[in-house]
Design a protein around this motif. Structure first.
Motif, PDB file in Angstrom:
ATOM      1  N   GLN A  87       0.858  -1.182   0.000  1.00 22.98           N
ATOM      2  CA  GLN A  87       0.000   0.000   0.000  1.00 22.98           C
ATOM      3  C   GLN A  87       0.895   1.234   0.000  1.00 22.98           C
ATOM      4  OE1 GLN A  87      -3.501   0.210   0.308  1.00 22.98           O
ATOM      5  NE2 GLN A  87      -3.525   2.430   0.474  1.00 22.98           N
ATOM      6  N   GLU A  89       1.023   5.289   0.486  1.00 17.24           N
ATOM      7  CA  GLU A  89       0.277   6.378   1.128  1.00 17.24           C
ATOM      8  C   GLU A  89       1.140   7.627   1.193  1.00 17.24           C
ATOM      9  OE1 GLU A  89      -2.824   6.608   2.454  1.00 17.24           O
ATOM     10  OE2 GLU A  89      -3.333   4.564   1.926  1.00 17.24           O
ATOM     11  N   GLN A 123      -1.197  -1.149  -4.290  1.00 18.40           N
ATOM     12  CA  GLN A 123      -2.409  -0.331  -4.352  1.00 18.40           C
ATOM     13  C   GLN A 123      -2.169   1.011  -3.687  1.00 18.40           C
ATOM     14  OE1 GLN A 123      -4.954  -3.086  -2.250  1.00 18.40           O
ATOM     15  NE2 GLN A 123      -4.558  -2.116  -0.285  1.00 18.40           N
TER      16      GLN A 123
END
Length: 156
Positions: A87, A89, A123
């Motif tokens: 992930q 961020e 992602q």
């Protein structure tokens, strides 16, 4: 030709620059508290990330100056045959460095880290109010495949 940034794991000393980058747009300015002396919650969050082997914050540097940052988290999952996912961020590039390939270099670096680790996918989310960011990620091969939903707790 623009210079290529170097990447390294962030240190506690980088926090003022990182939070400054996170606050350097209309959305971030409304939710972050930059400054040379940071509120304790940033320090606690950074220490939690630093203590977690599945989490890292990196900074991109040009000539020793922090010009970008992102957080990369590895998430174990039962889906996708137990495949781990990465992930991304908190991606930010300094305003005066945008459009010079730093963001692309950071995302390429993160994708390669996930690939080397054996992740099944990588992602990220981006706010719908950031159409330039959406176009940027799509240009790099990310596709809008899911509808993201958030439930904010204890909003200030």
């Amino acid at each position: 030709m623009h210079p290529t940034p170097t990447f390294r794991e962030a240190t506690r000393d980088d926090l003022p620059q990182i939070v400054g980058l996170l606050a350097d747009d209309a959305l971030g300015a409304a939710r972050e508290s930059p400054g040379e002396v940071l509120p304790e919650y940033y320090l606690r969050a950074f220490e939690a990330i630093a203590d977690d082997p599945r989490n890292t914050v990196i900074v991109a540097e040009l000539d020793g100056v922090v010009v970008g940052t992102l957080q990369l988290t590895y998430i174990p999952s039962l889906t996708h045959r137990g495949g781990e996912r990465a992930q991304i961020e908190g991606v930010r590039v300094a305003a005066d460095q945008r459009g010079h390939g730093i963001g692309q270099a950071m995302i390429t670096w993160a994708v390669e880290q996930a690939r080397v680790r054996g992740c099944r996918m990588i992602q990220l989310t981006t706010d719908r109010r950031r159409p330039e960011a959406i176009r940027f990620y799509q240009k790099l091969g990310f596709r809008p495949s899911h509808t993201g939903m958030k439930y904010h707790l204890n909003e200030p």
